[in-house]
Write an enzyme that holds these catalytic residues in place. Structure first.
Site, PDB file in Angstrom:
ATOM      1  N   ASP A  86      18.004 -12.961  45.262  1.00 20.51           N
ATOM      2  CA  ASP A  86      19.350 -13.507  45.465  1.00 20.51           C
ATOM      3  C   ASP A  86      19.651 -13.516  46.962  1.00 20.51           C
ATOM      4  OD1 ASP A  86      21.914 -14.368  45.306  1.00 20.51           O
ATOM      5  OD2 ASP A  86      22.588 -12.830  43.890  1.00 20.51           O
ATOM      6  N   ASP A  93      37.276 -19.604 -24.701  1.00 15.78           N
ATOM      7  CA  ASP A  93      35.904 -19.192 -24.422  1.00 15.78           C
ATOM      8  C   ASP A  93      35.111 -19.267 -25.719  1.00 15.78           C
ATOM      9  OD1 ASP A  93      33.757 -18.370 -22.918  1.00 15.78           O
ATOM     10  OD2 ASP A  93      34.133 -16.236 -23.238  1.00 15.78           O
ATOM     11  N   ASP A 115      35.517 -21.592 -18.685  1.00 11.55           N
ATOM     12  CA  ASP A 115      34.431 -21.380 -17.730  1.00 11.55           C
ATOM     13  C   ASP A 115      33.680 -22.693 -17.508  1.00 11.55           C
ATOM     14  OD1 ASP A 115      32.712 -21.746 -19.920  1.00 11.55           O
ATOM     15  OD2 ASP A 115      32.572 -19.600 -20.300  1.00 11.55           O
ATOM     16  N   ASP A 149     -29.824 -16.653 -25.061  1.00 10.91           N
ATOM     17  CA  ASP A 149     -28.708 -16.972 -24.169  1.00 10.91           C
ATOM     18  C   ASP A 149     -29.142 -18.121 -23.261  1.00 10.91           C
ATOM     19  OD1 ASP A 149     -26.053 -16.225 -22.821  1.00 10.91           O
ATOM     20  OD2 ASP A 149     -27.463 -16.215 -21.157  1.00 10.91           O
ATOM     21  N   ASP A 166     -24.490 -18.666 -26.542  1.00  8.66           N
ATOM     22  CA  ASP A 166     -25.266 -17.677 -27.282  1.00  8.66           C
ATOM     23  C   ASP A 166     -25.767 -18.294 -28.576  1.00  8.66           C
ATOM     24  OD1 ASP A 166     -24.866 -15.631 -25.440  1.00  8.66           O
ATOM     25  OD2 ASP A 166     -22.945 -15.108 -26.322  1.00  8.66           O
ATOM     26  N   ASP A 200      -4.770  -9.294 -53.501  1.00 13.93           N
ATOM     27  CA  ASP A 200      -3.655  -8.402 -53.770  1.00 13.93           C
ATOM     28  C   ASP A 200      -2.437  -8.898 -52.998  1.00 13.93           C
ATOM     29  OD1 ASP A 200      -2.580  -5.980 -54.993  1.00 13.93           O
ATOM     30  OD2 ASP A 200      -2.358  -5.269 -52.945  1.00 13.93           O
ATOM     31  N   ASP A 218      -5.374  -7.618 -59.644  1.00 11.09           N
ATOM     32  CA  ASP A 218      -4.825  -6.581 -60.514  1.00 11.09           C
ATOM     33  C   ASP A 218      -3.530  -7.025 -61.181  1.00 11.09           C
ATOM     34  OD1 ASP A 218      -3.185  -6.618 -58.344  1.00 11.09           O
ATOM     35  OD2 ASP A 218      -3.426  -4.521 -57.791  1.00 11.09           O
TER      36      ASP A 218
END
Length: 1755
Positions: A461, A671, A736, A1346, A1428, A1610, A1685
């Site tokens: 300065d 509401d 609302d 495989d 497979d 069953d 049954d």
């Protein structure tokens, strides 16, 4: 790419006049995708290395005997464009140039092969191998050093090498694509370097080191023309050649420029990603480096935003700068400038305190971080650092940068800026240097720090008379209270705290001192030029330096913005410690910590909390007085405003001042509530409420949906009602912002009627408090009324309406009036009101018969809106009626001490209230009704306990012969109607309708007693009563035994030992012996009470004698009997001890039904009982730990109460609506991503295995030509629909190997890119089990194969492109697929069609019709599961022949050939199989479960004991709402998915005994309550305890001529939610269990027989399909059998009487079953319930029974 390109042309041979040499073709497995950003910087080096390492086979490099023999040019090297090659010759280094080497006017006239004209070309000797490149060759595109003029090679070194040894030159590869031109140029430049022509290659500035000769130009042109055909040149190259076809130098220059730019970008990216900074270098230099890199990348189109840049910078900070990672990472809008602001501040503080010696030592208990505040008038800087690390980097910094921060003997060269120590750097903005210029402080480019300040510098300065500085670290000999007045340019005073000396140590090693003032109240640190001039220092702004008068340069000046600055590094720090400097301050406010800093430091807590904490010493190191609280009150923290944002507060009563001007019924609140789930269709799911603001009058209306028209109808009704009844007009309606209110239809309606809609603000439900509070109040009342009355949930709106009527009549504490009074209405007449759910008797004005009872029991709901009557619910008719013909059911009993609502009545009070209403039942009718009440509607237990001193016969007015009580004791009680004060049934039929219509005329006279030998609950012991009682005699039968029934109940003569039936103890009076009542199943009760129509298994009238039992039809022929014996003989049925038949005495036949009182859903079903459990003594075995059935208080009179619905257990509901804000459930992922498996994997060994698997997968993809490797496509040029993302996934297989798979993201594949009609088939598990069973019986060999990378063998038809995985860094490139990549929707179908075609055409197989993936021929059976294969054959050679054929086309691996005669172990699709041919086969999963179950984090063996059964009867799942947050809910659902997923997999494979429990718990995956999780843990615990169990098969007897396929069926009637039945089937082949199924019936059955019919109908289709499969695989005859049954089911199936089919659906099903049985030669036989192993599929069983039914086939 480059190495791949080289390998494609490595077969080019060197042809010459003396030798013909061929090189071995080099194959590469390099992944074309593997060009990541991290490898860009190594790209050129790798390319050169690839060229230098190409080798040839020695055997192929031999030189022919005749050195002058000329071999023809290889076909792969095209001739020049201007004609064929002329005669070739060669040249060596020691020979003169041949005549053809002279320059010609046109370069194309040269008669020689260009690469032979190289000065470095030598022919190979007779015994030498083909020449190779040297192993280490410099990168041709490296940046030249200032000393070397050549960019790529040193020609002098090349010449010296040439004189010492012969160097052979290989030509560059051929250019085959314009895209490969950049890579080709690199190899071409290398070719020129090796040809000793490196000096002619252009440098980075575009000029060569030396001038090119004509011969070299000719050589350059011809080689370029031959190896770079014009059709493959890029457009920009063609443009250059179109101007001058010989300007190869310009092409090379531009290519080098492009490559340098690409290399610079790559280097910048790498540098930016690897930034490191610890303060050892100046902060401004680090900032300049980073900003220049970012600017260069931005200029080149690579945008680096602030967030990414800050993250990269912070990641590289260390030392005292490391804390910035944690203080800055939360800031969303952080910029690079703000980050460097803090970096500069820390660097400045670090440099200032480098040599200072603190005169205090911190107590170890002090806080770790020391906080300092630096106040600035423009912007405060807040710095947090660790003082313990102040001097740690001192010596390191001095050594690295020659910057001295010590006062002791500074070196002469310190802080000097010399060319030898500064590397050149390239900058791209207006402040940058030119290429090759050195970086100096006068050219530093900084970003804005604080406004226009340059951090770490002093502002020069010229107008300041004094030097001012803000930091006290550089002030020497400081003294406080200087008494100096300083003003700024605006004449404002600047307070001065201290005065001292500012000492400089310039780069000429001289020291200078000037006076300085200390003040924190300035914007910049000011250096006064006037004070510098006083010490013979001036500023030269032309040279930007500080110098002395003699011209000695002291320091550079930096121009930044509009000011000039000098660095603070020339300042010497003082020895004053920080506390001393603080004592220099005179202003109290400047010595305090600013509140914003403390607020941010202490996690943004509020000022009150912080002050209280400091006052109570909960925070140490500074006190409350050390903080400047002046700004605390008004301070607004932006981060707090964003992070702590809340809804606005509602002030109580604030609404009233806006609505005082409205009259009654002008302002309404409305509401909607709902939906209420799991209700019948006729019941409303919503209600809409209205409340008047002034009077608080309420209205409620039911809604079935929320559609616009439904809401509009209600609004029209309420507005018309108010207008006509109250002569008022509604002006405003508050609501609302739900879509039901904001739709256009309602908006137009309100606008048309002049009504103003008033909406709440977004997410502000509290502003709608009037309507919200009303809904809450009404719902509270509703729940309470339903709980108190015991009425079913579908009557919930009736409770709402009842509450509304009452609430409108109650006074408000605030207004002192009720809503009715405010509205001008009279008060509610309570005499017209009944308690909600009050039991009443309603008159049936239209009975079926004159002798039928006229009263129907019901429950009062609420007064009618449309009449003077009352709305009453009639459970027996499943309707509500509006009537006044009712009478209140009264009783005197009450038990207030136990607060029993079922016994609590207020009859006298009700009589007073309803005195004005006369009952429609006459007094004599009351007496008559009581006389006919032969079966009590009371709970026996409660009646006896209520009046122990006066026992009352609740059965009849008549007295038992054995009863000691005189008849007079019953006289008073018999004069009135018996009280039916009980809870109503909780659940009713879903199809119940709510109407005001009384019962129709057509009704059954009495409930029908159904087959007592019911099997729905597990079966009962055979009773000595007619199995099919005639309907017409049922009433007579019951009536005739009334007295016997009564006598039995009060008789002591009955002994427990007379029957094996389960008895329920009943307390007797006065200490007499306990009486026992036989347990009757819930199914029998339901049949007696519910069914009004004839029973489905009703047969023609028979004798009622207990000795005449209606027989079930059985086979009459000898062959059928033999077949039955043959079918049942080999089945793994339990062995039961013989039991003597037991007959019940007659009184048992007429006992009223006793129901089990249950309030929760049962894991085992509703009212399940078991026929195998007998209680002959009071002590019970641990294995028979069934829940004891108690007598229900809900038992109703089956005669006078007219088929009232019996109580049932609550529904099992998945209450997902109770979970708050559940958005999505993520699927379970069992694989790893690339970053998880490799990048961030800390397990080094596992990481290496995954890397190995990764490279293996890449090599396989390249080998299979999965994609087109010739071209990469730009993403912008391809239709996005055809672009599919890809990724690498990693997992560990069951055998321990690590697997990597490159897959496509088929989950986001567009539907247009595949044919949805194509299906991917795999072998059905039943087909595999059938094949294994036949293999055991026929001594087959089993071979397991495989096929590697199966999908990649299938071509893809569609045009699809994949995007490389992100970790490869090729985001903008696409690759076109050629093969069916894993993950694509069509890949499975493509592979199936491919392998199917090959097996049929090449292997001679055919697919079994109806069973996909099962192939056979005369010798071999194949089961295919993706890749497979399981082969079955009697001859092992037949299997080997198939394997040989498969290996011709596919990479086939033999997993297990199966040739041993000993036990062989297989792992087939998860099943661990032990197989010994001709003997046995064992199927289990012990190893797999041992590995997987511990990983589920389930607490195993918590009590150290093993479970004997997966579950027990009597366990019920509560339906209480599941209140849980979203994260915990998702976590538990994921846990349930894992647990049930594993259990389902195991149960489906071989543990068929667990299927019922798995199926039941699977229904609760989305309801993970604590109870459900505990039950699931128990199931997993049982699986763990029995993980060694195996499904055991033994070879069938060789004498058996036929295959026997049997299904055992069953059903358990009504033991599932919504009265659905559980059905189960087990399938057996030659006595071996091959499959099982347990599921909930799709339709609601109304009887046990219907449930059994449904179970049989589910079994027959699969039985027929399995029969076809067995016949295809094995040519033996087959016998099909079905065992059940249920005798009634067999009777209906075999009967020809169509009257038994009493309803449309089950009648049709039964008729279809009859046709299938007769048309498919299906044998249907009866099996005892005790031996029915399918019982484990339908209900939970006691331990003893469970073991008995399963130990024969799984152990």
């Amino acid at each position: 790419m480059e190495s791949q390109q080289l390998s494609q042309h490595s077969h080019i041979s060197h042809g010459s006049a003396c030798a013909s040499v061929t090189s071995k073709e080099v194959h590469t497995n390099q992944d074309p995708l593997d060009v990541s950003a991290s490898k860009i910087q190594e790209y050129d080096k790798a390319s050169t290395k690839a060229n230098s390492q190409q080798t040839t086979t020695p055997a192929s490099s031999a030189v022919p005997e005749n050195p002058h023999h000329a071999s023809p040019q290889p076909a792969s090297v095209p001739p020049p464009q201007n004609g064929p090659y002329p005669q070739q010759c060669m040249m060596t280094q020691n020979q003169a140039n041949p005549s053809g080497w002279s320059f010609y006017g046109h370069p194309s006239m040269i008669p020689y092969t260009p690469y032979q004209m190289s000065p470095m070309y030598f022919p190979p000797g007779p015994q030498s191998q083909f020449p190779q490149y040297p192993s280490s060759v410099g990168t041709p595109l490296s940046t030249p050093s200032p000393e070397s003029g050549n960019t790529f090679t040193d020609s002098s070194s090349a010449d010296s090498d040439m004189t010492s040894t012969k160097k052979y030159v290989r030509p560059p590869p051929m250019l085959t694509s314009p895209n490969d031109f950049p890579n080709w140029v690199k190899t071409y430049i290398k070719f020129l370097q090796n040809s000793n022509l490196g000096g002619i290659i252009p440098t980075v500035n575009g000029k060569p080191v030396r001038q090119i000769t004509d011969d070299e130009l000719t050589f350059l042109y011809n080689t370029f023309q031959i190896f770079a055909p014009s059709q493959f040149l890029p457009t920009w190259v063609k443009d250059i050649l179109s101007v001058d076809y010989t300007d190869i130098m310009k092409i090379l220059s531009k290519s080098i420029e492009k490559m340098q730019s690409d290399t610079q970008e790559a280097n910048d990216i790498v540098t930016l990603a690897n930034l490191q900074y610890n303060g050892s270098t100046p902060a401004d230099a680090f900032e300049t480096k980073v900003t220049n890199i970012i600017d260069r990348l931005n200029n080149n189109g690579i945008h680096i935003n602030n967030k990414v840049a800050c993250q990269l910078i912070m990641r590289g900070l260390s030392g005292e700068y490391k804390f910035l990672r944690y203080t800055r990472h939360r800031h969303l809008n952080m910029t690079v400038a703000e980050l460097f602001l803090d970096i500069h501040a820390i660097y400045e503080e670090q440099q200032g305190s480098r040599n200072s010696k603190p005169n205090y030592r911190r107590n170890p208990s002090d806080e770790k971080n020391d906080s300092r505040s630096y106040t600035n008038t423009t912007k405060p800087k807040v710095i947090a650092r660790n003082p313990q690390k102040t001097n740690n980097s001192k010596s390191k910094t001095a050594r690295a940068h020659n910057v001295s921060t010590s006062n002791n003997s500074p070196s002469t060269d310190n802080d000097s800026i010399s060319k030898s120590t500064t590397e050149p750097i390239q900058l791209n903005n207006k402040h940058d240097l030119h290429l090759g210029q050195e970086l100096t402080e006068s050219t530093v480019n900084h970003t804005n720090h604080s406004d226009d300040e340059l951090p770490g510098h002093l502002l020069l300065d010229s107008g300041a008379s004094r030097t001012l500085i803000r930091s006290a670290h550089h002030i020497h000999s400081a003294s406080s209270n200087p008494g100096i007045n300083v003003v700024d340019a605006q004449k404002r005073n600047i307070p001065i705290n201290a005065i001292g000396d500012l000492q400089f140590h310039f780069q000429d090693n001289t020291k200078t001192s000037i006076k300085v003032l200390h003040t924190p109240n300035i914007a910049y640190d000011l250096l006064s030029l006037n004070e510098l001039a006083a010490v013979d220092i001036t500023a030269c702004f032309t040279k930007n330096v500080l110098e002395r008068s003699d011209g000695t340069v002291l320091a550079p000046i930096v121009k930044y913005g509009d000011f000039y600055w000098v660095s603070k590094k020339y300042l010497l720090p003082s020895n004053i410690s920080v506390p001393t400097i603080n004592n220099v301050h005179t202003s109290e406010s400047t010595r305090k910590y600013p509140y914003p800093f403390i607020h941010r430091m202490l996690a943004h807590a509020n000022a009150q909390t912080i002050r209280y904490s400091l006052k109570n010493n909960t925070i140490t190191y500074f006190n409350e007085s050390d903080v400047d609280w002046s700004s605390a009150i008004d301070y607004q923290c932006p981060d707090c405003l964003i992070g702590k944002s809340t809804k606005h507060r509602h002030i109580k009563g604030s609404r009233l001042k806006y609505q005082n001007s409205y009259e009654p019924f002008q302002y309404l609140h409305t509401d909607i509530f709902g939906p209420v789930h799991n209700l019948p269709n006729s019941a409303p799911s919503y209600f809409i409420s209205f409340t008047d603001e002034t009077t608080k009058f309420r209205w409620v209306y039911p809604l079935h949906d929320r559609r616009e028209d439904s809401i509009l109808d209600v609004f029209t009704t309420i507005l018309a009602f108010i207008k006509n009844q109250f002569q008022a007009s509604v002006l405003v309606i508050q609501m609302d912002r739900g879509s039901e209110y904001t739709n256009r239809t309602l908006h137009k309606f309100l606008e048309k009627n002049g009504i103003t809609p008033c909406y709440t603000t977004t997410a502000d439900s509290r502003a709608h408090g009037v309507a919200e509070r009303l809904n809450r109040t009404l719902l509270d009342d509703c729940r309470t009324q339903l709980q108190c009355s015991g009425l079913p949930n579908h009557l919930w709106f009736s409770a709402i309406e009842f509450s509304t009527i009452v609430r409108n009549s109650l006074a408000s504490p605030k207004s002192k009036k009720s809503a009715r009074q405010h509205a001008g209405l009279a008060g509610l007449d309570i005499s017209t009101l009944l308690p909600f759910g009050q039991p009443v008797i309603v008159n049936d004005h239209n009975p079926n018969s004159k002798i039928h009872p006229r009263g129907i029991p019901g429950y009062a709901l609420h007064p009618s809106r449309n009449s003077y009557g009352y709305i009453i619910y009639l459970p027996s008719l499943k309707k509500t009626v509006d009537t006044t013909n009712y009478v209140i059911l009264q009783g005197k009993e009450s038990r207030l001490d136990q607060f029993n609502y079922d016994a609590l009545t207020f009859d006298e009070d009700l009589n007073r209230l309803t005195a004005s209403y006369h009952s429609f039942i006459a007094s004599n009718e009351i007496q008559e009704s009581n006389d006919l009440n032969i079966e009590s509607d009371h709970d026996f237990q409660s009646d006896i306990e209520l009046h122990p001193e006066q026992p009352r016969n609740v059965l009849s007015k008549a007295v038992s012969p054995t009863d000691s009580t005189p008849p007079s004791t019953h006289t008073e009680d018999s004069k009135r109607v018996s009280k039916t004060n009980i809870r109503a049934p909780r659940e009713v039929d879903p199809n119940i309708s709510e109407s005001n219509i009384l019962p129709s005329k057509k009704r059954s006279s009495t409930p029908q007693i159904s087959n007592i030998e019911s099997t729905g609950s597990g079966g009962m012991h055979k009773l000595n009563v007619p199995l099919l009682a005639p309907m017409s005699q049922s009433n007579t039968h019951e009536s005739s035994h009334a007295s016997k029934s009564k006598d039995f109940r009060h008789s002591d003569s009955y002994s427990e030992n007379e029957t094996n039936h389960t008895n329920v103890p009943i307390s007797s009076t006065g200490g007499t012996n306990n009486k026992t009542v036989p347990q009757i199943s819930d199914q029998e009760t339901e049949k007696r009470i519910i069914h009004r129509s004839p029973s489905i298994d009703a047969s023609p009238p028979e004798n009622n004698s207990s000795h005449n039992i209606v027989p079930i039809k059985t086979p009459t022929t000898v062959s059928e009997q033999n077949t039955e014996e043959s079918i049942i003989a080999d089945l793994p049925l339990p062995d039961l001890p013989p039991e003597s038949p037991t007959e019940f005495p007659d009184p048992f036949k007429e006992l009223p039904p006793i129901n089990s009182h249950q309030t929760n859903s049962s894991l085992g079903g509703i009212g399940d009982s078991n026929a195998y459990t007998t209680i002959n003594s009071k002590k019970r075995s641990l294995e028979d730990n069934e829940t004891e059935i108690k007598v229900s208080r809900d038992t109703w009179n089956t005669k006078n109460m007219r088929s009232l619905e019996p109580p049932r257990s609550k529904k099992r509901i998945h209450l997902i609506a109770a979970v708050k804000a559940v958005k999505s459930i993520k699927p379970i992922r069992t694989t790893l991503r690339y970053d998880e498996a490799i990048t961030y994997n800390k397990d080094i060994k596992e990481k290496e295995k995954y890397i190995e698997a990764y490279h293996k997968e890449v090599n396989q993809l390249l080998k299979m030509n999965t994609w087109d490797t010739d071209k990469y496509y730009d993403r912008k040029e391809i239709d996005p629909k055809r672009v599919i993302n890809s990724m690498f996934i990693f997992n560990r297989k069951r055998d321990g190997t690590h697997k990597a798979r490159f897959v496509a993201r088929g989950d986001i594949q567009h539907p247009d890119t595949y044919d949805s009609g194509m299906q991917s088939n795999t072998v059905h598990h039943y087909a595999l089990m059938t094949s294994l069973s036949l293999a055991l019986d026929n001594n087959y060999y089993i071979t397991q194969l495989d096929i590697s990378s199966a999908y990649l063998y299938a071509d893809i038809k569609e045009e699809l492109y994949i995007r490389p995985p992100p970790h490869l860094g090729m985001n903008d490139k696409l690759i076109r697929l050629k093969k069916s990549l894993y993950g694509l929707k069509q890949s499975g179908a493509n592979w199936y069609e491919t392998i199917k075609s090959y097996l049929i055409k090449q292997c001679g197989m055919e697919e079994v019709r109806g069973w996909s993936c099962v192939f056979k021929n005369s010798q071999v059976t194949i089961c295919l599961f993706v890749d497979d294969m399981i082969l079955f054959s009697k001859d092992l050679n037949a299997n080997k022949k198939i394997i040989t054929t498969l290996k011709k086309q596919y990479d086939t691996k033999i997993i297990n050939l199966g040739e041993s005669d000993n036990e062989i172990q297989y792992d087939i699709l998860g099943l661990e199989i032990k197989y010994q041919r001709g003997k046995y086969m064992k199927l289990g999963m012990e190893n797999s479960l041992t590995e997987k179950i511990p990983k589920l984090n389930v607490p195993l063996n918590p009590k150290g004991r093993k479970l004997s059964a997966p579950g027990q009867p009597g366990l019920y799942i509560d339906q209480d709402e599941l209140e849980i947050d979203e994260d915990e809910y998702k976590e538990k659902v994921h846990e349930m998915q894992k647990l049930i997923g594993l259990a389902s997999y195991v149960g489906y494979k071989f543990r068929f005994d667990l299927l019922y429990y798995i199926n039941t718990l699977a229904q609760h995956i989305l309801f993970p309550s604590r109870q459900v999780l505990d039950m699931t843990y128990e199931l997993i615990q049982f699986m763990w305890d029995t993980r060694d169990k195996q499904l055991i098969w033994h070879k069938n007897k060789p004498t058996e001529p036929d295959n026997k396929l049997v299904a055992i069926s069953d059903a358990s009637y009504g033991n599932q939610p919504y009265y659905k039945s559980q059905i189960g089937n087990i399938f057996l082949l030659n006595g071996k269990v091959i499959g099982g199924k347990s599921t909930k019936a799709s339709l609601t059955c109304t009887s046990t027989t219907e449930a059994e019919i449904h179970a049989v109908s589910e079994a027959i289709p699969l039985l027929n399909n399995l029969s076809h499969l067995v016949q295809e695989l094995n040519k033996k005859p087959i016998i099909k059998g079905l065992l059940t049954d249920s005798r009634s089911t067999i009777s209906i199936i075999k009967s020809t009487n169509e009257e038994k089919f009493r309803n449309r659906f089950f009648g049709t099903k039964a008729m279809r079953l009859r046709d299938e049985v007769s048309g498919n030669n299906l044998y249907v036989y009866y099996i005892e319930t005790k031996k029915n192993i399918a019982d484990v599929m339908t209900k939970p069983l006691p331990i003893k029974t469970f073991k008995l039914l399963t130990n024969k086939w799984i152990h």
